[in-house]
Write a protein that holds these residues in place. Structure first.
Motif, PDB file in Angstrom:
ATOM      1  N   LEU A  18       0.740  -1.194   0.102  1.00 19.64           N
ATOM      2  CA  LEU A  18      -0.038   0.074   0.032  1.00 19.64           C
ATOM      3  C   LEU A  18       0.748   1.423   0.097  1.00 19.64           C
ATOM      4  CD1 LEU A  18      -2.728  -0.904   2.467  1.00 19.64           C
ATOM      5  CD2 LEU A  18      -2.891  -0.702   0.094  1.00 19.64           C
ATOM      6  N   GLN A  19       2.038   1.283   0.579  1.00 20.31           N
ATOM      7  CA  GLN A  19       3.009   2.405   0.452  1.00 20.31           C
ATOM      8  C   GLN A  19       3.410   2.634  -0.954  1.00 20.31           C
ATOM      9  OE1 GLN A  19       2.752   3.717   3.437  1.00 20.31           O
ATOM     10  NE2 GLN A  19       1.735   1.739   3.877  1.00 20.31           N
ATOM     11  N   SER A  21       1.459   1.798  -3.346  1.00 20.43           N
ATOM     12  CA  SER A  21       0.291   2.442  -4.186  1.00 20.43           C
ATOM     13  C   SER A  21       0.268   3.912  -3.874  1.00 20.43           C
ATOM     14  CB  SER A  21      -0.765   1.689  -3.539  1.00 20.43           C
ATOM     15  OG  SER A  21      -2.159   2.246  -3.968  1.00 20.43           O
ATOM     16  N   ARG A  22       0.417   4.328  -2.669  1.00 21.51           N
ATOM     17  CA  ARG A  22       0.453   5.666  -2.257  1.00 21.51           C
ATOM     18  C   ARG A  22       1.385   6.848  -3.125  1.00 21.51           C
ATOM     19  NH1 ARG A  22       0.726   7.290   3.957  1.00 21.51           N
ATOM     20  NH2 ARG A  22       2.840   6.270   3.694  1.00 21.51           N
ATOM     21  N   LYS A  23       2.773   5.997  -2.950  1.00 23.51           N
ATOM     22  CA  LYS A  23       3.722   6.844  -3.452  1.00 23.51           C
ATOM     23  C   LYS A  23       3.659   7.207  -5.022  1.00 23.51           C
ATOM     24  CE  LYS A  23       8.749   7.260  -3.545  1.00 23.51           C
ATOM     25  NZ  LYS A  23       9.843   6.452  -3.028  1.00 23.51           N
ATOM     26  N   ARG A  25       0.790   6.566  -6.739  1.00 22.90           N
ATOM     27  CA  ARG A  25      -0.531   6.916  -7.218  1.00 22.90           C
ATOM     28  C   ARG A  25      -1.014   5.736  -8.123  1.00 22.90           C
ATOM     29  NH1 ARG A  25      -2.309  11.707  -5.872  1.00 22.90           N
ATOM     30  NH2 ARG A  25      -3.768  11.688  -7.532  1.00 22.90           N
ATOM     31  N   PRO A  27      -3.983   2.593  -8.160  1.00 27.58           N
ATOM     32  CA  PRO A  27      -4.908   2.168  -7.418  1.00 27.58           C
ATOM     33  C   PRO A  27      -4.738   1.137  -6.539  1.00 27.58           C
ATOM     34  CG  PRO A  27      -5.712   2.876  -9.466  1.00 27.58           C
ATOM     35  CD  PRO A  27      -4.362   2.732  -9.356  1.00 27.58           C
ATOM     36  N   TYR A  28      -5.095   0.870  -5.341  1.00 22.07           N
ATOM     37  CA  TYR A  28      -4.723  -0.177  -4.340  1.00 22.07           C
ATOM     38  C   TYR A  28      -5.267  -1.291  -4.817  1.00 22.07           C
ATOM     39  CZ  TYR A  28      -8.986  -0.322  -1.418  1.00 22.07           C
ATOM     40  OH  TYR A  28     -10.027  -0.283  -1.045  1.00 22.07           O
ATOM     41  N   ARG A 134      -9.996   7.461  -6.209  1.00 18.63           N
ATOM     42  CA  ARG A 134      -8.704   8.066  -6.128  1.00 18.63           C
ATOM     43  C   ARG A 134      -8.520   8.900  -7.219  1.00 18.63           C
ATOM     44  NH1 ARG A 134      -4.634   4.594  -3.936  1.00 18.63           N
ATOM     45  NH2 ARG A 134      -3.585   6.279  -4.808  1.00 18.63           N
ATOM     46  N   VAL A 511      -7.189   8.102   5.148  1.00 16.17           N
ATOM     47  CA  VAL A 511      -7.465   7.706   3.741  1.00 16.17           C
ATOM     48  C   VAL A 511      -6.912   6.036   3.716  1.00 16.17           C
ATOM     49  CG1 VAL A 511      -6.981   9.875   2.807  1.00 16.17           C
ATOM     50  CG2 VAL A 511      -4.891   8.293   3.431  1.00 16.17           C
ATOM     51  N   GLU A 512      -7.198   5.662   2.515  1.00 19.24           N
ATOM     52  CA  GLU A 512      -6.870   4.159   2.481  1.00 19.24           C
ATOM     53  C   GLU A 512      -5.634   3.548   2.602  1.00 19.24           C
ATOM     54  OE1 GLU A 512      -7.908   5.893   0.087  1.00 19.24           O
ATOM     55  OE2 GLU A 512      -7.014   5.470  -1.713  1.00 19.24           O
ATOM     56  N   SER A 513      -4.590   4.711   2.163  1.00 20.38           N
ATOM     57  CA  SER A 513      -3.238   4.105   2.354  1.00 20.38           C
ATOM     58  C   SER A 513      -2.348   5.250   2.433  1.00 20.38           C
ATOM     59  CB  SER A 513      -2.911   3.376   0.976  1.00 20.38           C
ATOM     60  OG  SER A 513      -3.116   4.311  -0.259  1.00 20.38           O
TER      61      SER A 513
END
Length: 513
Positions: A18-19, A21-23, A25, A27-28, A134, A511-513
């Protein structure tokens, strides 16, 4: 214990991915599906089997409830034509096209081919909600795509049930068909009745931990009751959630709502994480179960089904765009005409998810060509999550949608109305009344400019500064032994609520992640 350890391991893997995914961008759901495939490739990967019936109830019911809670019936009525186009016609066309491909390329019987088509036809509510949240999409497009993902599963599962019944029952048309015809309306009626029943009980337990537990028990119970009665469990949950969303909030306290929403948000995200991660883990098991001599043949069919699913949906959505544009020009419809860009996004936003995989696993063990159907379903799930999921964001950015300010306008209008109601309540000439009247008058001027009062209010900024100073003092008193931990935690909770009331919207949002 081994199962529990496997779940903890999977959650730890999910947190790591998930990290990324956040970095980046991404979708998780896409990132978690990739993570599941990577985990499945290592020799010591946990062997986690999914019971299809349990998967549908445990993983789908809360996600559907959460999505349906935010989609009122009036929104469905307002957008009935595009919703019918996507949730019914697109699903039926996809199922028929996939069935035709399976019959011509793989020689599957009609019932088995139609079952495969129904399995891969509906985009998934969990995948769609997770993806769409997102990105910045036009409000209308977002609403239609969320609404579609709630309703299309019911259509697809009815087709699936009919195909399985036809394959296994020689008396299909005399009994099973009549039962399926009652599944949809029966599910709607059951959902409404259970929603009204929940309100009678839920109000009495509101504000208690038992009431929070009841929310989950009732949601899962609604699904199970519908399954036992052979009704559409998906439509039951959707209607059940809409009934509660319409009538329950006015009967809850603010504290209960905040607590309930936070618990549901965490629970639904946990369900999504496990669902998409477990999907990737099924890769190894499916490849182990399939006959090695049919592997090349099965992969060819899976690739054909994947391409068919994407092409049919995209072609239908773009055709619908042209037809509705033609009808609008001839003044034969009052429906809003979608732009080509929004239609392109709607056509490309067709990610499949756990419903597709769980439905495939629900096939009887002795079902004709079950192994290649499972592989095709998995290919569509992972393919759409990875291909469409990774390209959806760049496509949205490339199309450069004009900013949709309709939500901001509606918020401003409602915010001013609420402040006017507060001012109307402040009659009299007492000192406290004059102070509050001045505060709300100032907030009304700020709201009329399209801003949120707490974003620029000097009073709320001062409140936040005071709360920060109180926190420092409270921590110092605890460190110095002036107060015990029980006093510290009680005062800390009071400061948390005060800070929440003084924060502008979106600040410190989970937020989700």
């Amino acid at each position: 214990m081994a199962f529990f350890e496997s779940m903890l391991t999977l959650l730890l893997v999910a947190i790591v991915f998930l990290q990324f995914s956040r970095k980046f961008r991404i979708p998780y759901p896409t990132m978690l599906a990739i993570a599941g495939m990577i985990v499945a490739a290592v020799p010591w990967a946990p062997d986690v089997a999914i019971d299809p019936q349990l998967a549908l109830a445990l993983l789908i019911a809360p996600v559907l409830f959460d999505a349906a809670y935010d989609l009122p019936p009036r929104t469905l009525r307002r957008n009935w034509l595009p919703l019918f186009s996507l949730a019914a016609i697109a699903v039926i066309l996809t199922a028929v096209a996939v069935a035709a491909v399976a019959m011509t390329t793989a020689g599957l019987p009609l019932a088995a081919a139609l079952a495969l088509g129904a399995i891969v036809a509906p985009p998934d509510a969990a995948a769609a909600t997770a993806m769409l949240d997102r990105f910045e999409l036009p409000r209308q497009t977002y609403v239609v795509l969320k609404g579609e993902s709630l309703l299309n599963d019911a259509v697809a599962l009815l087709i699936f049930s009919a195909a399985v019944a036809a394959a296994s029952s020689p008396t299909f048309f005399s009994g099973a068909l009549a039962q399926l015809a009652l599944a949809a309306p029966g599910g709607i009626i059951l959902g409404y009745l259970l929603g009204r029943l929940y309100m009678l009980i839920g109000v009495r337990l509101a504000g208690t931990l038992g009431g929070t537990l009841l929310e989950f028990v009732a949601t899962f119970g609604a699904w199970i009751i519908a399954e036992r009665l052979h009704l559409s469990a998906i439509l039951t949950i959707v209607v059940y959630a809409m009934v509660i969303a319409r009538y329950m909030p006015e009967r809850q306290t603010a504290r209960h709502r905040i607590h309930s929403y936070s618990v549901w948000e965490a629970a639904v995200f946990l369900v999504n994480v496990l669902a998409f991660l477990l999907m990737g883990l099924q890769v190894r098991q499916i490849f182990v179960d399939i006959d090695p001599g049919r592997l090349d043949f099965a992969i060819t069919l899976a690739a054909s089904v994947f391409i068919t699913v994407i092409v049919v949906r995209l072609a239908w959505v773009l055709l619908y765009n042209r037809v509705i544009t033609f009808l609008a020009v001839r003044r034969l419809t009052k429906q809003a005409v979608p732009t080509f860009a929004t239609s392109l996004i709607a056509g490309w936003c067709g990610m499949r998810g756990l419903v597709t995989l769980a439905t495939a696993l629900a096939l009887p063990i002795d079902f004709h060509d079950r192994d290649i159907i499972l592989l095709s379903a998995l290919a569509v799930v992972l393919g759409t999550l990875i291909v469409q999921g990774l390209t959806l964001g760049p496509l949205i950015r490339f199309l450069k949608f004009d900013p949709d300010t309709s939500l901001d306008r509606d918020l401003t209008k409602a915010r001013i109305a609420l402040i006017d109601a507060a001012l109307a309540e402040l009659d009299g000439d007492e000192k406290s009344t004059r102070i509050l009247r001045d505060v709300y008058t100032s907030e009304r001027e700020i709201a009329a400019d399209g801003k949120h009062p707490r974003e620029v209010s000097r009073l709320d900024k001062q409140r936040r500064n005071v709360i920060t100073a109180k926190r420092r003092k409270l921590a110092a008193m605890r460190r110095d032994g002036e107060i015990d931990d029980d006093v510290f935690h009680m005062l800390e909770q009071e400061l948390d609520w005060a800070e929440l009331a003084a924060l502008p919207p979106g600040r410190d949002e989970i937020v989700e992640s």
